[in-house]
Scaffold this active site. Structure first.
Site, PDB file in Angstrom:
ATOM      1  CG  LEU A 179     -18.570  41.281  47.208  1.00  0.00           C
ATOM      2  CD1 LEU A 179     -18.949  41.611  48.637  1.00  0.00           C
ATOM      3  CD2 LEU A 179     -17.232  41.901  46.896  1.00  0.00           C
ATOM      4  CG  HIS A 180     -22.533  36.239  49.194  1.00  0.00           C
ATOM      5  ND1 HIS A 180     -22.143  36.009  47.886  1.00  0.00           N
ATOM      6  CD2 HIS A 180     -22.620  35.024  49.775  1.00  0.00           C
ATOM      7  CE1 HIS A 180     -22.010  34.717  47.677  1.00  0.00           C
ATOM      8  NE2 HIS A 180     -22.280  34.080  48.822  1.00  0.00           N
ATOM      9  CG  MET A 181     -19.911  38.755  56.026  1.00  0.00           C
ATOM     10  SD  MET A 181     -18.186  38.282  56.101  1.00  0.00           S
ATOM     11  CE  MET A 181     -17.418  39.894  56.024  1.00  0.00           C
TER      12      MET A 181
END
Length: 171
Positions: free
Chosen positions: A123-125
């Site tokens: 996951l990453h923003m």
């Protein structure tokens, strides 16, 4: 008729081949010692997360905040990492505001391939600055997006801000 746009700076990435066989690109960045951060477009390394420019940006200064921990499920992210992820998102927005003065931002995560995640297992923003008029006839009619600044120029503009952030967090 397909329109052709020349992007010679991408050839070195094409020649690398598909990274799927080499493991997670974010884990490779996380494991690197930092000497090649400019080449990898890593702007900042925190304790739990790092900030990296998107190699294929939607707009100039499109950044991602990425946990070092390889995790796809947001619900399993520990609170320390989640706090740093959001703190770095806040700091990144402030830095982009100071350097580029965008009119707004899109922030978000695509969790899972069906939700649009290009790298679904880590996951990453996303932090995407937006300007009035940045969606014009080119992407709508021409199915073409123009990025007005080279990645290395964007890196050079943002890196001093993140270097200052590093110094402030060390104190």
């Amino acid at each position: 008729m397909m329109e052709i746009k020349y992007t010679p700076w991408r050839m070195r990435y094409i020649k690398r081949g598909d990274t799927a066989d080499e493991g997670c690109v974010f884990c490779a960045m996380a494991a690197a010692d930092g000497r090649d951060d400019a080449e990898r477009l890593v702007l900042y390394r925190g304790r739990q997360c790092f900030v990296v420019m998107n190699l294929y940006p939607y707009n100039t200064a499109h950044l991602m905040v990425v946990p070092y921990m390889h995790v796809a499920d947001l619900t399993t992210l520990d609170s320390t990492t989640a706090n740093e992820l959001f703190w770095l998102t806040q700091r990144s927005v402030a830095i982009i505001q100071a350097e580029y003065a965008p009119h707004g931002f899109n922030l978000g995560m695509n969790l899972g391939r069906v939700a649009g995640a290009g790298i679904a297992d880590h996951l990453h923003m996303h932090i995407v600055p937006r300007w009035s008029g940045d969606t014009n006839f080119m992407p709508v009619i021409g199915d073409t997006k123009l990025i007005p600044e080279a990645l290395n120029e964007t890196y050079d503009r943002l890196r001093p801000h993140f270097a200052a952030l590093s110094l402030a967090s060390d104190q």
